[in-house]
Write a protein that holds these residues in place. Structure first.
Motif: not given
Length: 632
Positions: A352-363
């Motif tokens: 659960p790392l977030g979708w879109g830009i949020f997941g991109f920043l996390n990954k």
């Protein structure tokens, strides 16, 4: 003297004759052994030549392969698969397969894993992490036979054979019809790996399987509690899956949910920080997935439970030429981004790392940077250094926000004068106010835009900390585990309503974060609220921001009391830094007199209107004329 007893003499003579007969007719030990060998050869010959028997009754119960159950009885119940019940090794028992990180116990009954232990991880109460234990997992193949039976592998006994493939342990479990006809599960566990190869195949069973009826692989699973707060753990326990060549989705986080999907390639029974997965090289044509929130059911009934969610998967198997052959994998291990990413099978999407830009920043930013810091620093210090780095990175954006607020403060007297001058003409007041903003190069939105740009970072970190496996079990100051709450006081009794939302403990980091967020908002939002002009017919932004200034700390105080203390530590440090940056900017960087002078210079220069501004001015003038015409 006693009389002669003729009857007794006759009896003794008969007994003697019987003894003599037994002695001369009894076979020798060599003859007994020869007869036994002949019997065994006859049984083996019959087993290799026999065909599936037609049953007069369905299999309805588990058959224990004991000596008291005869061959004909087994056949009546199991048909062709009665062979497995007669093998000396096809009895109830388990076989252990292990490496340095994972230990598995595989049961002869059903041939499936009945215990999965993570050897390098402990629960909140310092016992080993069991992903499978005490019957919480049932793995089964349901199929029909050509003699009109419905059988389930979970009720039948497999024959185990343990071997080696290099350094890897290999366990083969066979459910036999004969020595050359069987259904096979093959487990291969590599050293240092949480992922094991799992093969499912049949040999010589095309005459046994009724392929006109669907064959289904069923996996039922209950997630066991591993964390101090089962409510918090349950929030991040979820069934996720991949289907149709790369699409990923998940079942509902709460309540009961089910989906039917096509071409399922993997599914993850996620239990917050740990995962149990099934992956297949040949996608399942149809999959019915179900999730039930056991914790919520127990909570509503005011009962205790050690389970979070119950998952069920019903997967359609497709025999080819009457035989099964699936190359699959099983994963029992941490829900750790770094580990899952290494398999290069899109498994990181299960997190659960977030979708879109949020997941991109996390990954691509947060996780690599935090992983670098924890490589040589304690987790708590790594959080502080990461927070400082992020705040410094965003400081230019915050500077723009504070400059905009300073401009609005300088213009406030003129805006008030315009409001007083055109208090009876809302449209004219709006026109003059916008004209002043345009000449001065200021805008109320300029203060909101920098804050808006910070939202992706804020939300990315909000999703990162609860799923950061590196925080699990790491202590800092009074917090024993940065992945759980940092209670400084607890109680055993329930307080109606409060216990449901707040819990039965008081965490310190959320209190510190709430205090600092109040003062940081007072220095930013509070001043901005005082400078915002109130337009007629529009909500009072000043009041709304004032409410937010008090509501946000309360939200932090209650909502984060059960959250990961690492997240509250981040907000506490972040707000402290924000307060420091605001004070430095206001005292040493922003000079209101210089800003005022710059505004006056801009106001003195003729402002060239763009096409859009001209159009808007014309529309407002026309609207003003129409209003005046109606008034006359």
């Amino acid at each position: 003297m006693k009389k002669f007893d003729r009857t007794s003499v006759i009896g003794m003579l008969l007994m003697g004759l019987i003894i003599i007969y037994i002695m001369y007719t009894r076979p020798t030990p060599e003859e007994i052994e020869a007869r036994e060998e002949a019997k065994k050869e006859q049984v083996q010959e019959a087993q290799t030549q026999e065909t599936p028997a037609v049953a007069t009754q369905e299999f309805t119960n588990t058959v224990a392969p004991t000596d008291s159950i005869g061959r004909s009885q087994l056949q009546n119940r199991l048909g062709a698969f009665a062979y497995s019940g007669t093998l000396p090794t096809a009895r109830d028992g388990v076989t252990v397969v292990k490496n340095d990180v994972l230990e598995l116990e595989v049961s002869n009954k059903g041939g499936h894993i009945v215990k999965a232990t993570l050897l390098q991880h402990k629960t909140y109460d310092s016992i080993p992490v069991y992903l499978i234990k005490d019957g919480n997992s049932q793995f089964n193949i349901s199929f029909n036979t050509t003699d009109n039976r419905n059988l389930n592998t979970k009720d039948l006994f497999f024959e185990p054979v343990l071997s080696k493939n290099g350094d890897n342990e290999v366990l083969t479990m066979r459910l036999k019809v004969s020595s050359t006809e069987f259904l096979e599960y093959r487990y291969e566990l590599k050293q240092g790996d949480y992922m094991l190869d799992f093969g499912l195949k049949s040999q010589g069973l095309s005459r046994v399987f009724n392929t006109s009826q669907p064959m289904r692989l069923q996996w039922d699973f209950k997630g066991m509690r591993h964390a101090k707060s089962i409510k918090y753990e349950n929030r991040y326990t979820r069934l996720t899956y991949e289907y149709e060549d790369g699409k990923t989705d998940k079942l509902s986080q709460m309540g009961e949910d089910d989906e039917i999907r096509k071409d399922l390639s993997w599914m993850n029974y996620r239990q917050h920080f740990f995962s149990s997965m099934l992956l297949t090289d040949t996608p399942f044509k149809e999959a019915k997935l179900t999730s039930t929130d056991l914790f919520k059911i127990a909570e509503d009934a005011d009962q205790e439970t050690e389970f979070t969610k119950e998952y069920k998967a019903d997967l359609l198997l497709e025999p080819k030429n009457g035989e099964l052959n699936y190359a699959m994998n099983m994963y029992y291990g941490p829900t750790d981004y770094k580990i899952l990413k290494e398999y290069d099978r899109n498994l990181d999407e299960a997190m659960p790392l977030g979708w879109g830009i949020f997941g991109f920043l996390n990954k691509y930013l947060v996780i690599p940077f935090f992983g670098f810091l924890t490589g040589f620093l304690p987790a708590g210090i790594a959080i502080i250094l990461m927070t400082i780095s992020i705040k410094l990175l965003l400081s230019p954006v915050q500077y723009k926000q504070y400059v905009s607020q300073a401009k609005m403060k300088v213009l406030k007297p003129e805006i008030a004068a315009i409001g007083e001058k055109y208090k009876d003409n809302a449209m004219k007041k709006q026109q003059e106010t916008m004209a002043l903003y345009s000449k001065a190069g200021a805008s109320p939105a300029a203060g909101c835009l920098p804050a808006f740009l910070q939202i992706p970072v804020f939300y990315a970190l909000f999703t990162f900390f609860p799923s950061a496996f590196d925080l699990r079990g790491k202590s800092f100051l009074w917090a024993e585990d940065l992945s759980s709450y940092d209670a400084i006081f607890s109680w055993d009794f329930n307080i109606p309503i409060i216990s449901s939302f707040y819990g039965n403990h008081i965490s310190l980091f959320p209190i510190l974060a709430a205090v600092t967020i109040f003062f940081s908002m007072r220095l930013t939002t509070g001043n901005q609220a005082m400078q915002q002009p109130t337009q007629e017919g529009m909500p009072d932004m000043g009041k709304m921001m004032k409410y937010m200034m008090y509501f946000s700390p309360l939200l932090m105080l209650f909502f984060f009391n059960n959250y990961a203390s690492g997240l509250s530590l981040y907000y506490f440090i972040s707000n402290l830094i924000t307060i420091g940056i605001i004070l430095v900017i206001k005292k040493y960087i922003i000079d209101e007199e210089k800003i005022k002078a710059k505004i006056e210079v801009k106001k003195a220069k003729p402002k060239k209107q763009g096409r859009f501004q001209k159009k808007m001015a014309e529309i407002m003038e026309q609207a003003e004329k129409q209003k005046n015409a109606k008034g006359k």
